[in-house]
Scaffold this motif. Structure first.
Motif, short mmCIF file in Angstrom:
data_model
loop_
_atom_site.label_atom_id
_atom_site.label_comp_id
_atom_site.label_asym_id
_atom_site.label_seq_id
_atom_site.Cartn_x
_atom_site.Cartn_y
_atom_site.Cartn_z
N PHE A 80 0.84 -1.20 0.00
CA PHE A 80 0.00 0.00 0.00
C PHE A 80 0.88 1.25 0.00
N PRO A 81 1.64 1.50 -1.06
CA PRO A 81 2.56 2.65 -1.06
C PRO A 81 1.86 3.99 -1.03
N LYS A 82 0.62 4.09 -1.54
CA LYS A 82 -0.06 5.39 -1.60
C LYS A 82 -0.36 5.92 -0.20
N LEU A 83 -0.45 5.02 0.81
CA LEU A 83 -0.70 5.48 2.17
C LEU A 83 0.49 6.25 2.73
N LEU A 84 1.67 6.00 2.19
CA LEU A 84 2.86 6.71 2.65
C LEU A 84 3.04 8.04 1.94
N ILE A 85 2.77 8.06 0.64
CA ILE A 85 3.07 9.26 -0.16
C ILE A 85 1.83 10.09 -0.44
N GLU A 86 0.65 9.66 -0.01
CA GLU A 86 -0.57 10.42 -0.28
C GLU A 86 -0.53 11.75 0.48
N GLY A 87 -0.68 12.84 -0.23
CA GLY A 87 -0.66 14.16 0.38
C GLY A 87 0.73 14.67 0.68
N ARG A 88 1.76 13.91 0.33
CA ARG A 88 3.13 14.33 0.55
C ARG A 88 3.86 14.24 -0.79
N SER A 89 4.01 15.35 -1.44
CA SER A 89 4.61 15.37 -2.77
C SER A 89 6.06 14.93 -2.74
N ARG A 90 6.70 15.04 -1.57
CA ARG A 90 8.09 14.66 -1.46
C ARG A 90 8.27 13.56 -0.43
N GLY A 91 7.35 12.59 -0.43
CA GLY A 91 7.41 11.53 0.56
C GLY A 91 8.67 10.69 0.45
N ILE A 92 9.02 10.27 -0.76
CA ILE A 92 10.21 9.44 -0.94
C ILE A 92 11.47 10.24 -0.66
N GLU A 93 11.49 11.52 -1.09
CA GLU A 93 12.66 12.34 -0.85
C GLU A 93 12.89 12.55 0.64
N GLU A 94 11.81 12.74 1.41
CA GLU A 94 11.95 12.91 2.85
C GLU A 94 12.49 11.64 3.50
N LEU A 95 11.99 10.50 3.06
CA LEU A 95 12.47 9.23 3.59
C LEU A 95 13.95 9.05 3.27
N GLN A 96 14.34 9.37 2.06
CA GLN A 96 15.74 9.21 1.64
C GLN A 96 16.66 10.14 2.43
N SER A 97 16.25 11.39 2.60
CA SER A 97 17.09 12.34 3.35
C SER A 97 17.15 11.97 4.83
N ASN A 98 16.05 11.42 5.36
CA ASN A 98 16.04 11.02 6.76
C ASN A 98 17.04 9.90 7.03
N VAL A 99 17.09 8.92 6.13
CA VAL A 99 18.05 7.83 6.29
C VAL A 99 19.47 8.33 6.07
N GLN A 100 19.65 9.22 5.10
CA GLN A 100 20.97 9.75 4.78
C GLN A 100 21.54 10.54 5.97
N LYS A 101 20.71 11.27 6.69
CA LYS A 101 21.19 12.08 7.81
C LYS A 101 21.59 11.22 9.00
N ARG A 102 20.89 10.12 9.19
CA ARG A 102 21.16 9.30 10.37
C ARG A 102 22.43 8.47 10.23
N PHE A 103 22.84 8.19 8.99
CA PHE A 103 24.01 7.34 8.78
C PHE A 103 25.02 8.05 7.89
N HIS A 104 26.27 7.73 8.12
CA HIS A 104 27.35 8.26 7.30
C HIS A 104 27.86 7.13 6.41
N PHE A 105 27.63 7.26 5.11
CA PHE A 105 27.95 6.20 4.18
C PHE A 105 29.29 6.39 3.48
N LEU A 106 30.18 7.21 4.05
CA LEU A 106 31.52 7.39 3.51
C LEU A 106 31.47 7.80 2.04
N ASN A 107 30.81 8.94 1.80
CA ASN A 107 30.73 9.54 0.46
C ASN A 107 29.97 8.68 -0.54
N ARG A 108 29.15 7.79 -0.07
CA ARG A 108 28.31 6.99 -0.97
C ARG A 108 26.92 7.60 -1.06
#
Length: 216
Positions: A80-108
């Motif tokens: 049910f992916p629409k429940l996550l991104i419904e009403g959030r135009s940048r739902g995937i981008e927010e998820l991606q940035s949230n994971v990126q901020k919490r971890f340091h991937f050594l320039n990856r």
């Protein structure tokens, strides 16, 4: 043999494949494994907090991780992916940035993608979340299992086996109850068996849910 080891590991190389694809030196293997677990936990926590309808299960069937020298590709298979991104135009981008901020991937670079599953209740993880929600609402385990089997039959599966262990329905003595519908050939390596083990915490204690689904 089919009842002594994990059904997914039992079939690796035939009908099952690894959910994480990467290479590391033996001395760095534990770090990569812990990194995979932290990424999955972070994604599941974010999805759970941002679901638009709290009564609906998260709907995450599995999370695949592919690592390269300069890129980490994360693919989330959701029912049910629409429940996550419904009403959030940048739902995937927010998820991606949230994971990126919490971890340091050594320039990856981190890339997160969501893939929709056509028949979500044909996957044991989503079905286990549905049963867990029913048990938390004090629905009888027999009614919950019966409804789960009906949902699975609509997904055109060949067989299902559900097992619940613990203080079922608040009884003082713990026991194990299981129901099988259709064929579930656990000892056949070529049989495509999907499996999950799920723990649900109720007011009576923790219950263990195991689900085997025979797809083809």
């Amino acid at each position: 043999m089919g009842q002594k080891i994990n059904p997914l590991g039992f079939r690796l190389g035939t009908t099952q494949s690894h959910h994480s694809l990467w290479f590391a030196q033996p001395r760095n293997y534990s770090e990569g494994l812990q990194e995979d677990q932290k990424i999955q936990d972070c994604i599941r926590n974010y999805v759970q907090k941002n679901m638009k309808i709290s009564s609906v299960v998260e709907g995450i069937a599995r999370i695949e991780i592919q690592k390269r020298i300069d890129l980490i590709q994360v693919i989330i298979f959701m029912g049910f992916p629409k429940l996550l991104i419904e009403g959030r135009s940048r739902g995937i981008e927010e998820l991606q940035s949230n994971v990126q901020k919490r971890f340091h991937f050594l320039n990856r670079k981190l890339n997160v993608a969501i893939t929709r599953i056509a028949k979500p209740y044909g996957h044991p993880n989503i079905l286990a979340e549905f049963i867990a929600g029913q048990l938390k609402n004090r629905v009888s385990f027999r009614k919950a299992i019966k409804k789960a089997i009906e949902l699975t039959e609509q997904a055109d599966t060949k067989g299902i086996q559900i097992q619940i262990a613990g203080r079922i329905d608040g009884k003082e003595i713990a026991r194990v109850e299981w129901v099988r519908e259709g064929r579930v050939p656990l000892q056949t390596i070529r049989a495509k068996i999907d499996y999950c083990s799920y723990t649900v915490r109720t007011i009576y204690g923790a219950l263990g849910i195991k689900i085997w689904i025979f797809t083809e």
